[in-house]
Every structure is written in C-alpha cells, then in structure tokens.
Design a protein around this motif. Sequence first.
Motif, short mmCIF file in Angstrom:
data_model
loop_
_atom_site.label_atom_id
_atom_site.label_comp_id
_atom_site.label_asym_id
_atom_site.label_seq_id
_atom_site.Cartn_x
_atom_site.Cartn_y
_atom_site.Cartn_z
N GLY A 157 -5.63 7.39 -7.23
CA GLY A 157 -5.83 6.19 -8.04
C GLY A 157 -5.95 6.61 -9.49
O GLY A 157 -5.35 7.59 -9.89
N TYR A 158 -6.73 5.85 -10.28
CA TYR A 158 -6.98 6.25 -11.67
C TYR A 158 -5.70 6.48 -12.45
O TYR A 158 -5.64 7.38 -13.30
N PHE A 204 -7.99 14.32 -4.35
CA PHE A 204 -7.69 13.06 -5.03
C PHE A 204 -6.45 13.19 -5.91
O PHE A 204 -5.89 12.20 -6.38
N TYR A 225 0.84 -1.20 0.00
CA TYR A 225 0.00 0.00 0.00
C TYR A 225 0.87 1.25 0.00
O TYR A 225 0.67 2.17 -0.78
N ASN A 258 -9.11 0.21 -3.69
CA ASN A 258 -9.27 1.30 -2.74
C ASN A 258 -8.87 2.63 -3.39
O ASN A 258 -9.61 3.62 -3.33
N ASN A 259 -7.69 2.64 -4.02
CA ASN A 259 -7.20 3.89 -4.61
C ASN A 259 -8.16 4.42 -5.68
O ASN A 259 -8.38 5.62 -5.76
N ASP A 260 -8.67 3.54 -6.50
CA ASP A 260 -9.60 3.98 -7.53
C ASP A 260 -10.93 4.41 -6.93
O ASP A 260 -11.48 5.46 -7.28
#
Lengths: 688, 688
Positions: free
Chosen positions: B249-250, A422, A248, B432-434
């Motif tokens: 994320g993404y 984000f 992570y 989770n990140n996304d």
Amino acid sequence: MPDFTDRLRPSQPDGPTTLARERGQSNVSVNELGQHLLSSDGFLERQTRILPILRREPLFSKEKQQNLSRPDRFKLALARAKLLRRLTDQYKWSHDDYKMAEYLVDDVSPYFLHMEMFVTTVREQASKAQRAYWMPLIESWKIIGAYGQTELGHGSNVRGLELEARWDNRTKEFVLHSPTLTASKWWNGSLGRIANHSIVVAQLLLPKAGSPGQYLSQGPHQFIVQVRDMKTHQPLDGVVIGDIGPKYGYATMDNAYMLFDNFRIPHSAMLSRYSSVNPDTGVYTKPERPALVYGSLTYVRANIVHHARLVLARAVTIAVRYTAIRRQFQDRDDKNGPEISVLDYPTVQIRIFPLLATTFALHYTGLAMRSVYQSTRQDVEQGDFRSLAHMHSMSSGLKSLCTMLAADGIETCRRALGGHGFGGGSGLIQLNNDYLSKPTVEGDNWMITQQVAAYLIKKMAAAVESPSTPGADKTEAGFKEFIQNKQGSETRHSGYDVLGKDQDIVKSFEMRATALAYDVYEQRVLKKLSWTSLLIQLHKLSKAQSQSILVGTFYEALSADSTLSSSNKIILRDLFRLFALYTMENEGYEFFCCNAVSQADLNNLSARVQDLMTRIRPHAVKLVDSWMIPDYLLDSALGRYDGRVYEDLYNRAHRLNPLNRITFNPNYWEEEIVKGSGDNGSGILSKL
Amino acid sequence: MPDFTDRLRPSQPDGPTTLARERGQSNVSVNELGQHLLSSDGFLERQTRILPILRREPLFSKEKQQNLSRPDRFKLALARAKLLRRLTDQYKWSHDDYKMAEYLVDDVSPYFLHMEMFVTTVREQASKAQRAYWMPLIESWKIIGAYGQTELGHGSNVRGLELEARWDNRTKEFVLHSPTLTASKWWNGSLGRIANHSIVVAQLLLPKAGSPGQYLSQGPHQFIVQVRDMKTHQPLDGVVIGDIGPKYGYATMDNAYMLFDNFRIPHSAMLSRYSSVNPDTGVYTKPERPALVYGSLTYVRANIVHHARLVLARAVTIAVRYTAIRRQFQDRDDKNGPEISVLDYPTVQIRIFPLLATTFALHYTGLAMRSVYQSTRQDVEQGDFRSLAHMHSMSSGLKSLCTMLAADGIETCRRALGGHGFGGGSGLIQLNNDYLSKPTVEGDNWMITQQVAAYLIKKMAAAVESPSTPGADKTEAGFKEFIQNKQGSETRHSGYDVLGKDQDIVKSFEMRATALAYDVYEQRVLKKLSWTSLLIQLHKLSKAQSQSILVGTFYEALSADSTLSSSNKIILRDLFRLFALYTMENEGYEFFCCNAVSQADLNNLSARVQDLMTRIRPHAVKLVDSWMIPDYLLDSALGRYDGRVYEDLYNRAHRLNPLNRITFNPNYWEEEIVKGSGDNGSGILSKL
C-alpha cells in the motif's frame, strides 16, 4: 549512472553464505524429493523446457510491471497473452505446455475464460451439430468467447438470475432481455474488452400453453451468443458491455458487465445436448439429470484444490529463505553473541513451519482429489452416478478449506517477513491480490460447506438406520462403527495415542469429524432444528471433515510410498505430525469435547509442536528448494535461490523505479508539483 | 452517451428500501450514540465543518484514483497535500483540523513524516538553541524534513544500525558514512522524493582516548542533516537518495533509501538536548535516562491503538450495510419464500458482529490508552518515572493486539461481502493495503509482545516475593491474590458465572492472564528456561493480558457511564458480552486450563454467542450509522449511507472506468493490441 554505492556490499554473513550453510547442514535430497512431488504428469520436465523460452522474450520481463496503471497493465497482459499463443503455434506446445507457460508468466490471461469455461461448456453442453460448427472456430481463436453467468445482484444462487431468454414462436428466435439493473451480467472474465462471443446463462421463458401472452420459466439455460462486431469490435446493437473496473487483484483480466435490450438470437444459440426447445412447437425437453449441466464447476474446484499447494509453496519458499538470511537481535541469554537468524525464533517458526507442512498436506490431498475426480468422471461416463455425491462433497469441502489455508498462509508469510514483506520486492503482492479471489469464486467458502454437511447428515442417517450392515465406503463404515459404540455406551475417551502413533492421529481426526456429524444429525434430524440456525455448526463440520481428509491422505501417501530414501521419509513424517498436531492444537477444545484426544495429550501438544519445529529447522531451506519454484516465477528479492536479497532490493529501488526519474517540488506555495521539466504535473488533473 | 441502461433500476426491494426498513426496526438513538463516541476533542464538530470544504475541491475527488500508475498516484497525492496546506492557511485550521482533513482525504501524505516524526524529534530531542533555529523553518514548511532510522538490514534492533557518524576533531565535524549496502537507510517516509532535510540516526563514533586512529561507538544518536539542494532539489554530493518503489500500500508515500559517502556535517547537527559531544575535547556526555530518547515511539503506538477503532468501523460499516441489502437464496426450510438478507445468515453474522462489537471495545480501550499516556507524560515531566514501565507494556501489547484485530477484521469483512468484496467498489482495497503496514511498523506485532511479558514476569516475581503486602496497582494486587490462593491450594475452578454476571467475565479474563503470567514466571525464573524457547508462550501471555484490558475497559466504561439512554445501554452491554464471550470461545481451551471458566459454561458459549447476535441483528445498521463515517471517506458503493449499491457499482463501471475508452484487438495473429486508434499499444513496451 555509476555512483559510490556500486562498490558497496551487504554486511557479513551475507545471503549466499547463509544459504550455503543452510543447505550444507541438511541431509534432505532435494532432487529426489522434487521428483517425488513434481514429476507426475511431466510437470518438472515441462517447467525446465519452457522456462528458457520465456526468459528470452523481453515482453515477459516482470521488472517494472508494478508501476503501470491499470490500462497499461492490461495492455501488457494482452500483448503477452498473444505472444503465448504464437509461441504455442511455433513450438507446437500441448495444452499442458501452454498452461505451464501461463503459470510461469503469472498473469491471469485475458483469454483465460476462452480457454477454460467457454470451450469446456461448448464441449460438454452443446449438441453434436453445435460442436461441429463452433469447436474449430474456438480452437483456432477465430472467435474469442467468455462465460456469462453471474449477475450484479446474483452470484451463488443461479436460480435467482434475472436475465430472460424469451422464446418468440413467431420468428423462431430467443429474445435476451435485462429487465433490471441487477440483471446485468457481472464479473464475467475475458468479456469486458476482449471476447466477441459468450456463453450467456438466462432464464428460459416459454409460452404458457393455453394462456396467450404468458410465459413460464424453465430455469437458467445456456446460450452461445455473438456480442461484438467482428470488424469494429464494438458491442452489437442492443448490447451494452464493458469492463467493471479496478479490483483487489486480477488487473490483467477484463471482468465484464453486460446487458441486453430485447436482443434477438437464433434458435440454434441454445446449447442443446441435454435440453432443447422444439422450434416448431415451442415444447421444451428437460435434461435427464440436472447435475450433469453444472458438472464443470466440480472440475474447476478440483483444480483449485490441486493448485493450492503451488501457491502456498511460493509464499513459504520466500518466507523460509528470507527469514534464514534475515538477522535481528542477539539471543537475550547471550547478549554478546551475533544477531541470530529470525528463523531461529520459535515465534517465526510457529508461523512458517506449519505452513511448510501444509504445502505437503495440500499436495497429497490435491492428488487424491484429482484421482477421485477422474474415477468419478469415468463412472459417470459409463452411466454409474453413485460416486457423484461423494466427489461433490469432497471437492466443496476441500475447495473451502484449502483456499482458506493458502490465502491466509500467504498473508501469514508476508507478515513474518517484517518490513520488507510490505515492499514490492517481497514477491507476494500480486500473488496475494490475485489469490484473494479464490475464497469467494467458484462457490463461496462459507456457502459451499453446507453441501458437505448435507452429504454427511444423509450418510449418518443411513448409518443410524442400519448400523450393522457393511458401509458402502469408508465414511459410512466409520459412521456405523460410531453408532454401534454409541449404542454400547462406549463413547468415553477413545484412548488414541496421538503423541505416540501416527495412525492414531488419523483416527483422532476421523473421530472428531464423526462426532460432529452425529451432533449435527441429531440437531437437524432428531430435534428438527432449522437449517439456517445450524449454519455455523455445519461449517465447522465441513472443516473438520476436510481436515480429516488432509491428515488421512497425507498419512496414507507416506505409508504407501516405497520410493523415498529414509532420510526424506523421516522428515516428511515430521512434517505430517507437525501439520496434524498443530491443527489439532488450534481446535483443541473441539477434539477434547469429541473424546478424540485425552486432556493429558492435549496439554502436551504445544511442547510437541515446538519440538517438531526444532527437528525440521535444519532442513527448512532444502525442503522449500524441493518445490523447485524458479526465481522467474517467484519474482522476489527476498526469496531468490542465491540469497542475494539486499543487492536485489537495492537494484529494484535504485535502478528500476520510474518515480526516481522525476524531480518533485516540495514547496507548497508553488502549485507545480514537478520541478525542472516540461511537465509541471498538472497533467495529473486531466486524468481525474 | 445515453443508452438503454439509463432507464433500468435494481430489482426490488432495493437498497434504500431495505436500509429504511432496517433503520425503522431499531430503537438505537444514533445521534446520542454518535455524540457519545465522537464528541470528545470536538471530533464530530470538526468532521462536519471540514468535510464540505474538501468536497468543493475537484482535486479531492476519489472517483478515478484507482486507475493511476504509481508515479501519477504520487503526483496526485503531492498536489493534494499542497492544497491541504494552503487550505490550512486560508481557513486558519488548527493542527487537529489539518489532521481531520488528511484523515478524510485518506491519502498517506508525502509530508506525513515532516508533520510527525521530524517536528516531534526536533521538539523533544533538540537543544534550546537548535529548536530556536529549526522550528520556524519547520513550521513554515520552508524546509521539509523526514526521519531516517531503519536501514536495509536493520529494523527493530536500533543498536544494530550500521551508518556511522564519526567525530573529526580536526575539522570539528561529524562524518556520515555507509560502510555497507545493508547500512542504507530504508523505508524512511517523505524522504524518497520530497524532503530536503532529515533526522539521521547513526552510530556515534568518538576517538578512543590514548589510541590514535581508533574509535569507540556510543550507540545510535540523532542528527539533523540537509540532504538535498534547496534550488535544484538534487541530493547533495556524497548522498544517494531515492524512493524504494511500489509497495503493498502507501502508494502516495515516498519511502526512501539513503546512503552517505564520507559526508561531512557540522557539530551543530547532533541533536543535543540529552546528550552531546564537547567540540573542543571530543568528550561525550550521555543522557541521564536513555528511555527518554525514544519516548516518541510510545506516543505513536498509543495513537495507533486509538485510531484502530475508526479503521475497523469503516470496514464494519460497509459490511453491515451491504450484507443487509444483499439477498441470496431462500431459507432452506421455506423454499418458496423471498431471498433473504445475507446478514440474516449466522455464518455471516459470526464474521461481522464480533467485529462490530470489537469497534466499541477498541474505542474504550483507545480512550484508556490515551489517558494513561497523558498522565504518564505528566508524571515524567515532573520527574516521576514509576508509571513509565506500565505505559510501555500496555502500549506494546495493545498495539500488537489492536492492529491485528483491525487488519484481520478488514479482510474478514471483505470476504463476507462475497464477489463484490473483491471489486474496486468495496471501498476496502486501499484501506486494507495501507493498513497492512500497521502489524509491522512501530514495533513488529510479534516482537514487541516480549516487552509485555518481561513486565509481567517482573510483577509476578514481586508478588511471589511478598504476597501479603498491598499491590502498587491493580495488576500487582491481582497477582498477589493469585499467589495467596495458590499457596492455599485453592486453584481449582474459580466459580465465575460468565454467562450470568458481566463482572465475572472480566474476572475470568484477568484470571486467565494471571495464570499464564504465573506459568511463564515459573518456567523462566524458577525453571530457568531460555528466553528464546519461551517466545511463543510470551506472545500468548501478552495477547491474554491485552484481551483482558480490552474486556475490562469496555466493562468499566459502561459501568461508569451515566449519559446514555437505557436502550443504547442495553445494546452496548450485549456488544460487550458478544466481544468478550466470542473471544473466550476462540481461546476456550486456554481459559479451561487456567480454571477461568467451567466446562459447562464453555460448552454453552457458542449458543450464547448466537443468541447475542440475534439480539444485535435488528440494531446492526443503526449501530454502524453511529460511527458517523461520511460516504466521502468510505468511498464505497457497497457501504454508502443511502443504500444505492447497484446504481453506484454500475456507474463506476459504465461511466468512470478508463479502460472502457479503449477498443482492443483480440486477434492473436496480429501484434497490435489496440484497434481503431492511433496508438497500436506498442507504447506499452517502451514503459518496460
């Protein structure tokens, strides 16, 4: 390449204008408060002295590190870590100076375990002769060591470790052997690629007297073992080691797996300050007090508690500055007005301000934790072990609660930032990813709360036993008073004035923790319920006790202080109230059932919390300024001191993003994914 | 390279043994439940049919993707996305088939916005002639489009957008211009590197009649604009575009920034189904109903609500299977027994089982949301707009609550996994990140709850106005009943038997939401408090209302069902109770204050919750099996169906980790960081 965007500026009022206004409207003395928080141990002086040295080194620039692959990110971290050590030599930095530099660079160092658990274990667990041999090698970094305890199948339960260290009386050696795959060492930091030595924790197996070929386990013991060749840096024969792969966070740490195949180590490898095997007879001498063997865990937990304030302060600094600058929507009752700062919305305040208050609560409790650790350590050195159980309970409960507050707090702040939270410019991605290890490491946050509950049950049993003798400490005294009142049937509502008297807030928290401790005592000791069936309640008790410590130490620190100006004192008192009453509101029904607060007061809590937030609002920016977190550490477009949020976000995207140097081909009927360059993108396949 | 670890096995009982035992002890029919959950719309058939096609393509292997840099990860995603389109052509996949393949591959596609917002906007907002021109180009992917609405300084508040589209009556063109840096488009997916066209939302500026040189804004409008050259794929003159850089994320999505410098687009660029500018006169025709223009947002929110169950089911599948296999510590009251499954600890159950129950709650509410969306859509097509406000409120409140439940649920599951939850083998990192984008996108979770509250205040005002006429829908009827009881002073405890009757649980949730709605009505309408000062309460009201919907639809779905076997029905009822009572316990004081539950029942809730968890425990593994999530999608060593957890973790570390192919030099006095290879590691510096 210059383009028309170079001449564009953000719309008005921009960040610098807004932050100047914010700073102008508050009478908080940032300098005084910063000194109050950070001058002890020379923290602030050290930060000011070391930061410019780091800023001069291109290797420490954080501009592009988010774009690297894991292997490249690790290479970067290793290069930085080496440079940090060279700078340490050059500037003759103390250990604290070195730690400050590491904190500011903000990479988990591949040498971290060498500098912490490896050296500490040798210092505390090795015999005098062993220390004389190993310490010079360790301090000069001639050897690099790690700490190999947890296994693939075994974490918290150290007794369940599978790796064997079998004593061979014929050759006078120990034989390290992994009987199963789950016996593989796992997670051991600094060992996956870097360390050539390691502390290895294994079940000590000794020949069973009178039964040839049979062995008896003496439980887990520590050995110091060379695991890699000093020249080729390959694992030695009979050892398999490697890095466990992406995680992570902690991209810069080489957490290891390690297995042994009948690997022989000399008698001198067993750390023998407290326990030993006689090489002639194979007879075992056990430690006088087993607790001493794992004392360093408490040290690590106390440090985690003390560090949590700085972690959360980073997130809160970013959140407060950016939400002050960020504007969105007019006031619904004034639709022709300007867009307002999102920090003016109570729904934003309720997420950030209690966390702002929490940074201060964590601060004072972190100090208290450290001083309890130090005084206990002194007692123990003088042979007095009475305070050990208290320190162990306090550090377990606080480690659990404080890491939870900080970890959840980072994510709460991130979400309060809206869309840009984000993005990579938030400054919260690596912080969050790395810190999310903390609720699990050094004792899982749910598991270790049992230790607090067990301690409190014992204390309560003692109080019930003899309620009228004086208590040995504050907790005991409180328990005894509770029992006396209980016997006198005076348990109905205690009449604390939590909205009027700060001291009563503290009492209310103590009352709730005490009442929960009595409930648990009753169920476990009187009704004999099984331990496992009570686990959820035990966890709640630990949380209540730790919250009580946070509230109590915060209150006491403010009461005892005589250095702060009255304007700073007033705002700190509001922060104390906000932290305590917000916590109380969230656990309202529990306080109510424990007769720790009246229903009337409980119903007024949310209005009071909102009122406190309104009082704190004008000072928010200056309060986070007081944590004095440098822009270099924040690494956040949203949180920078000067407020140039949008310029920084645009700069990161337009000038620093390597993806924009590649032109892609969107036509799906053509396999190439990159257009107009030698690389057609098929290289990506070879990386799979 | 073979080594001694090849012959090692995990200690017993291993994963397969444990899961076989778990599956043997439950009478849940996995097949029946799986069909019940997933057969509608052919979901399960589709998954079964498409999965093997994907598994044959090496490009879709997920084995090493965690190790790639952002640019390489993006290249991989683009290559995959192209292949998905080619497979679509080859197998003549429907749009749903394509979406299934995308879901299983689990990359956010660089073509995502083209396939969703771009095509939807043209379909819904373009005139007939515009559709005839653009749709063939879009469907053949001859052009690739994106959707450019949000800006660097402007997210939720669309009216605050700064980009200008000024009508030039002389040349009959619109002039797109970014007056500031904050006017830069920002976050627009698929546009950073891929799209050559985009919907662009800009303030429509028209000449002010009688005031030459002055312009009047008609608010934000949509334009379809070519932004990159079709051959060179470079941005056109007057346009600056790029990818905004790494995010939480993404990684596989090229979110964009985009600015315009007096960039001219033809009159035909303005999407003109509902509004238009007369090219001859410059006169503006406005849409009949502005709500229609942004209808697709509700569609996206409804989809997010419906999808949340599958996201959370992934996390819960991993958590249940692994914690069943993972053993740690003996029972404290049986210290000589074997180590027990951590899933047997109530402190693990209390984190995972309510989330297991939540997956089902999300499922039934997702279905209800979809059917409300479809019927409203039909009404609207027929000119009946009455149900629009209800759907808008429902989708806003549920989007906020359901994404919060799923996002927080993933992290709760991750922490329940202990140390391995932090590792790359958890299968939760990218998920989770996304998914952490979801609480913010398509309406910030805190912001949009205002829409629910505004709707309920109106409904309550209507109920107060005429309490004795029949209500137009269930909410209204409930409100009127509440008002009638209130007038009759019958507000004291309502006597719901939440521990005895499931129907009363539903009533209790309705009661609490209604009472909170009345409180808010009273403060806003009667006491005239400012909207902003009430925001926290409005948010709580929305949450209460949405929880009431979740509980109500779950209950109704079970009551209406006639297909499930009784053994499956019994366990689903327990899951319903667990979801509802656990939720109630967490908000206990609010229910208490609203007279929605008695204090006696409230005090018994935690025992009841623990009892329900004990009942669910034997079925846990089969319940997650019923979600039928393939191992390929899970991509989790911890969660794989066969339970070979430790073999998989070891394989990922020992055989697949590229970092282990590099030998590092730990000596700090030597600058090289890599030993024994041509590369001394200094290459890393050139990447900075």
